[in-house]
Scaffold this active site. Sequence first.
Site, short mmCIF file in Angstrom:
data_model
loop_
_atom_site.label_atom_id
_atom_site.label_comp_id
_atom_site.label_asym_id
_atom_site.label_seq_id
_atom_site.Cartn_x
_atom_site.Cartn_y
_atom_site.Cartn_z
N ARG A 105 0.82 -1.21 0.00
CA ARG A 105 0.00 0.00 0.00
C ARG A 105 0.85 1.27 0.00
O ARG A 105 0.53 2.23 -0.70
CB ARG A 105 -0.96 -0.01 1.19
CG ARG A 105 -2.04 -1.06 1.06
CD ARG A 105 -3.13 -0.88 2.07
NE ARG A 105 -4.19 -1.84 1.88
CZ ARG A 105 -5.31 -1.87 2.59
NH1 ARG A 105 -5.50 -0.97 3.55
NH2 ARG A 105 -6.24 -2.78 2.37
N ASP A 133 -15.07 9.70 10.05
CA ASP A 133 -14.00 8.79 9.62
C ASP A 133 -12.67 9.51 9.76
O ASP A 133 -12.62 10.74 9.77
CB ASP A 133 -14.21 8.32 8.18
CG ASP A 133 -13.53 6.99 7.90
OD1 ASP A 133 -14.16 5.94 8.08
OD2 ASP A 133 -12.34 7.00 7.53
#
Length: 300
Positions: free
Chosen positions: A62, A167
């Site tokens: 990632r 979030d």
Amino acid sequence: MVCGGARRRKPPHPLLSTRGRTMNHAVHFELKDRDFRRISELAYSVCRINLHQGKKELVRSRLAKRMRALRIASFGEYIERVESDGAELTRMIDALSTNLTTFFREPRHFDFLVENMFPAMKDNPAARCRFWCAGCSSGEEPYSLAMLLNEHLDGAGGRDIKILATDISTRMLDIARSGAYPETRFQNMDPLLKNKYFDRADDRGESVRVAGPLLRQLVKFRYLNLMEPWPMKRNFDVIFCRNVMIYFDKPTQEALVRRFHEKLNPGGYLFIGHSESLIGVKHDFEFVQSSVYRRGGRAQ
């Protein structure tokens, strides 16, 4: 000194293409143990994400994408960038966060609300009700809840009902706020719901659906790191925190669950992911059924 006066060309940077403009996506970045430990420490210190050794390859793959974008040649160099650049630290957390979600994911939770909470709400149109989707990702969960409220409460817009959706990923929040999703995200949704609550739009030649006013008037999206102080002054009747705590160690889970209990009204519900459990976590919740917990006391 080179014979004939000709200058020796410097070899191209190994991370550049032959044209020298784009990164070579075939390059394999080595993530050394010491660099992995430092990245794990950073992630844990910021948001308590627990990156154990089994996550090393996930971290490497990632963050390699981000390193290519920045034309950074090593994880050591990338860590130096992260430690000196708060914006890049946020992007690193974005990259390491898992953001898989769908509309009406884990539908038994929504069925539970319809059967156990909505009847009382329907009988009391003046009642105030607050929902919190903690770890809302790209917005499908709060929008699903907004659709459900509109469908079962004869239109929720005229009631005192609000959904807070938070979030830690700024990238996911941008998507959620836009409310725009490709048609493929609606494959498992009832077409009647899709057409009622999402408008057709075009995004650079791609057909998309955009959340309409019936949903937007109920949902507010905000950035929130669950490990930091919470600015919300009033309590909630329902908290969704699904498939979030699996990334935390037990002490972090316990602290978070205790804060959720304090932030719920008496009789309020906490929903966690079906793959999650509070077994081994000290808490004051009443167990209702798998992945559903209730704060004791009479509902307000």
